[in-house]
Motif scaffolding. Sequence first.
Motif, PDB file in Angstrom:
ATOM      1  N   PHE A  64      23.110  23.645  21.426  1.00 19.32           N
ATOM      2  CA  PHE A  64      21.757  24.171  21.378  1.00 19.32           C
ATOM      3  C   PHE A  64      21.222  24.233  22.802  1.00 19.32           C
ATOM      4  CE2 PHE A  64      21.170  19.613  21.163  1.00 19.32           C
ATOM      5  CZ  PHE A  64      20.024  19.357  21.888  1.00 19.32           C
ATOM      6  N   LEU A  65      20.102  24.910  22.949  1.00 18.09           N
ATOM      7  CA  LEU A  65      19.486  25.091  24.260  1.00 18.09           C
ATOM      8  C   LEU A  65      18.285  24.171  24.426  1.00 18.09           C
ATOM      9  CD1 LEU A  65      19.310  28.964  24.843  1.00 18.09           C
ATOM     10  CD2 LEU A  65      20.852  27.346  25.931  1.00 18.09           C
ATOM     11  N   VAL A  66      18.162  23.597  25.613  1.00 19.23           N
ATOM     12  CA  VAL A  66      16.907  22.980  26.039  1.00 19.23           C
ATOM     13  C   VAL A  66      16.269  24.005  26.973  1.00 19.23           C
ATOM     14  CG1 VAL A  66      15.812  21.062  27.242  1.00 19.23           C
ATOM     15  CG2 VAL A  66      17.879  20.661  25.881  1.00 19.23           C
ATOM     16  N   GLN A  67      15.152  24.569  26.557  1.00 21.72           N
ATOM     17  CA  GLN A  67      14.562  25.692  27.278  1.00 21.72           C
ATOM     18  C   GLN A  67      13.358  25.265  28.127  1.00 21.72           C
ATOM     19  OE1 GLN A  67      14.476  27.989  23.451  1.00 21.72           O
ATOM     20  NE2 GLN A  67      15.448  29.584  24.681  1.00 21.72           N
ATOM     21  N   GLN A  68      12.891  26.210  28.951  1.00 25.95           N
ATOM     22  CA  GLN A  68      11.758  25.974  29.855  1.00 25.95           C
ATOM     23  C   GLN A  68      11.985  24.686  30.656  1.00 25.95           C
ATOM     24  OE1 GLN A  68       8.578  26.158  26.937  1.00 25.95           O
ATOM     25  NE2 GLN A  68       8.263  28.338  27.362  1.00 25.95           N
ATOM     26  N   LEU A  69      13.166  24.610  31.211  1.00 21.20           N
ATOM     27  CA  LEU A  69      13.639  23.365  31.823  1.00 21.20           C
ATOM     28  C   LEU A  69      12.812  22.939  33.030  1.00 21.20           C
ATOM     29  CD1 LEU A  69      16.038  21.646  30.921  1.00 21.20           C
ATOM     30  CD2 LEU A  69      17.404  22.724  32.714  1.00 21.20           C
ATOM     31  N   CYS A  70      12.348  23.898  33.814  1.00 20.32           N
ATOM     32  CA  CYS A  70      11.657  23.549  35.056  1.00 20.32           C
ATOM     33  C   CYS A  70      10.301  22.897  34.813  1.00 20.32           C
ATOM     34  CB  CYS A  70      11.503  24.782  35.945  1.00 20.32           C
ATOM     35  SG  CYS A  70      13.023  25.195  36.837  1.00 20.32           S
ATOM     36  N   ALA A  71       9.778  23.030  33.614  1.00 20.36           N
ATOM     37  CA  ALA A  71       8.507  22.373  33.301  1.00 20.36           C
ATOM     38  C   ALA A  71       8.711  20.927  32.856  1.00 20.36           C
ATOM     39  CB  ALA A  71       7.775  23.147  32.210  1.00 20.36           C
ATOM     40  N   PHE A  99      12.707  34.516  39.117  1.00 19.93           N
ATOM     41  CA  PHE A  99      13.193  33.749  37.982  1.00 19.93           C
ATOM     42  C   PHE A  99      13.110  34.590  36.709  1.00 19.93           C
ATOM     43  CE2 PHE A  99      11.376  29.743  40.163  1.00 19.93           C
ATOM     44  CZ  PHE A  99      12.594  29.425  40.734  1.00 19.93           C
ATOM     45  N   SER A 100      14.051  34.355  35.807  1.00 17.68           N
ATOM     46  CA  SER A 100      13.944  34.902  34.451  1.00 17.68           C
ATOM     47  C   SER A 100      13.808  33.781  33.431  1.00 17.68           C
ATOM     48  CB  SER A 100      15.155  35.770  34.114  1.00 17.68           C
ATOM     49  OG  SER A 100      14.986  36.364  32.837  1.00 17.68           O
ATOM     50  N   SER A 101      14.655  32.740  33.544  1.00 22.15           N
ATOM     51  CA  SER A 101      14.561  31.594  32.635  1.00 22.15           C
ATOM     52  C   SER A 101      15.366  30.436  33.187  1.00 22.15           C
ATOM     53  CB  SER A 101      15.069  31.955  31.230  1.00 22.15           C
ATOM     54  OG  SER A 101      16.431  32.342  31.272  1.00 22.15           O
ATOM     55  N   HIS A 102      15.075  29.250  32.665  1.00 23.20           N
ATOM     56  CA  HIS A 102      15.792  28.029  33.050  1.00 23.20           C
ATOM     57  C   HIS A 102      16.147  27.270  31.774  1.00 23.20           C
ATOM     58  CE1 HIS A 102      12.808  28.840  36.370  1.00 23.20           C
ATOM     59  NE2 HIS A 102      13.965  28.948  37.004  1.00 23.20           N
ATOM     60  N   ASN A 103      17.427  27.266  31.422  1.00 28.59           N
ATOM     61  CA  ASN A 103      17.872  26.669  30.173  1.00 28.59           C
ATOM     62  C   ASN A 103      19.040  25.722  30.411  1.00 28.59           C
ATOM     63  OD1 ASN A 103      16.100  28.386  28.650  1.00 28.59           O
ATOM     64  ND2 ASN A 103      17.580  30.036  28.921  1.00 28.59           N
ATOM     65  N   ALA A 104      19.226  24.774  29.514  1.00 27.68           N
ATOM     66  CA  ALA A 104      20.381  23.889  29.554  1.00 27.68           C
ATOM     67  C   ALA A 104      21.139  23.997  28.233  1.00 27.68           C
ATOM     68  CB  ALA A 104      19.946  22.448  29.790  1.00 27.68           C
ATOM     69  N   PHE A 105      22.470  23.940  28.319  1.00 29.34           N
ATOM     70  CA  PHE A 105      23.320  23.976  27.137  1.00 29.34           C
ATOM     71  C   PHE A 105      23.804  22.564  26.816  1.00 29.34           C
ATOM     72  CE2 PHE A 105      23.435  28.299  28.626  1.00 29.34           C
ATOM     73  CZ  PHE A 105      23.564  29.072  27.485  1.00 29.34           C
ATOM     74  N   ILE A 106      23.524  22.129  25.597  1.00 31.87           N
ATOM     75  CA  ILE A 106      24.002  20.846  25.082  1.00 31.87           C
ATOM     76  C   ILE A 106      25.102  21.169  24.077  1.00 31.87           C
ATOM     77  CG2 ILE A 106      23.346  18.664  24.012  1.00 31.87           C
ATOM     78  CD1 ILE A 106      21.771  19.260  26.551  1.00 31.87           C
ATOM     79  N   LYS A 107      26.348  20.820  24.402  1.00 26.83           N
ATOM     80  CA  LYS A 107      27.491  21.262  23.600  1.00 26.83           C
ATOM     81  C   LYS A 107      28.396  20.079  23.282  1.00 26.83           C
ATOM     82  CE  LYS A 107      31.231  24.698  23.862  1.00 26.83           C
ATOM     83  NZ  LYS A 107      31.716  25.865  24.630  1.00 26.83           N
ATOM     84  N   TRP A 108      28.911  20.029  22.031  1.00 26.34           N
ATOM     85  CA  TRP A 108      29.805  18.952  21.631  1.00 26.34           C
ATOM     86  C   TRP A 108      30.994  19.530  20.872  1.00 26.34           C
ATOM     87  CZ3 TRP A 108      24.871  19.899  19.991  1.00 26.34           C
ATOM     88  CH2 TRP A 108      24.683  20.211  18.635  1.00 26.34           C
ATOM     89  N   GLN A 109      31.858  18.649  20.376  1.00 21.98           N
ATOM     90  CA  GLN A 109      33.127  19.050  19.786  1.00 21.98           C
ATOM     91  C   GLN A 109      32.943  19.875  18.527  1.00 21.98           C
ATOM     92  OE1 GLN A 109      35.635  15.769  18.656  1.00 21.98           O
ATOM     93  NE2 GLN A 109      37.475  17.014  18.538  1.00 21.98           N
TER      94      GLN A 109
END
Length: 300
Positions: A97-104, A133-143
């Motif tokens: 899943f994504l963690v969005q609006q990361l810079c805030a 900037f367009s967006s700042h997101n993080a990907f949280i990924k598991w098995q």
Amino acid sequence: MERATTRTRLSPEVQELGLEDFVLQLEVDGLCVVPPEKTGVQPEVIAAIRDQLLVEAERMVGCRFDLEEGPASALTMSADDNVIARTTGDEGEPTQFLVQQLCARDRLFRDLAINPVGLALIRHMVGRRATRFSSHNAFIKWQGAFGYGQNLGLHCDQLAVPRPWGRNALTANTNWCLTDYTHEDGALAYVPGSHRRMEPPRFPEAVELAVPVEAPAGSMIVFHGATWHGAFPRMTPGMRLSIANYFRHYMILPQDDIKNLFPRELADDCSDPTLFATLAGFADEFPYTQQNQRIPRITS
């Protein structure tokens, strides 16, 4: 003559930072991997970013995430959240899943978004004065064996831009590896040279040509907005964490309304507030918001 032409095409930042080889790789392959020792981001900072991202993930989901073991609880997506099945026809359980609006969320993320090495390479593709900037997101990924499905989620980021596309990137991406990227661990997938095709991926050809981007934690992957990319499923226990700082040409609509919704006091809390404000587009205005040309007056 040829050498002089090359010098004039490269920005002072690219030359000062010694990024010529990475620029060449972007031109040829549409993607380059900048190793940790070249990004200027120290290992302890990467570790702090990784730890903070796990905190943010737990806040959102409500369970603990462990780098070696993955989610502490069994997780599932609701039927409404299974976007992959709706868009590709593949039936499977997404394992990210994504963690969005990361810079805030934290200064660590804001400083990473304006990393000088990443920004120099992005500006080479998009344009020095035009990059935003367009967006700042993080990907949280598991098995999970499914991942993005049979097509590996392959796409190109500037797909929404009408064709024909020109040589210059209208969007470009930096993907920060917070954990090691290997094929089995769910690395980014891409098709070398696909940015020169100037079209969306063709299937099944794209899947057959896709290769993993393998890199150690702390590396920064940079790629052109027309490069075909996706990701392989993670086949091993534990987690793959990454941050995608996505950039655009200022004439392209951003993914996130940073200019209007980002708390401006947070922009002052970073390593270069002026640069952050510029990339956020805080000063950007529609040119014809008000009369900006002289008009004739009646002479008496």
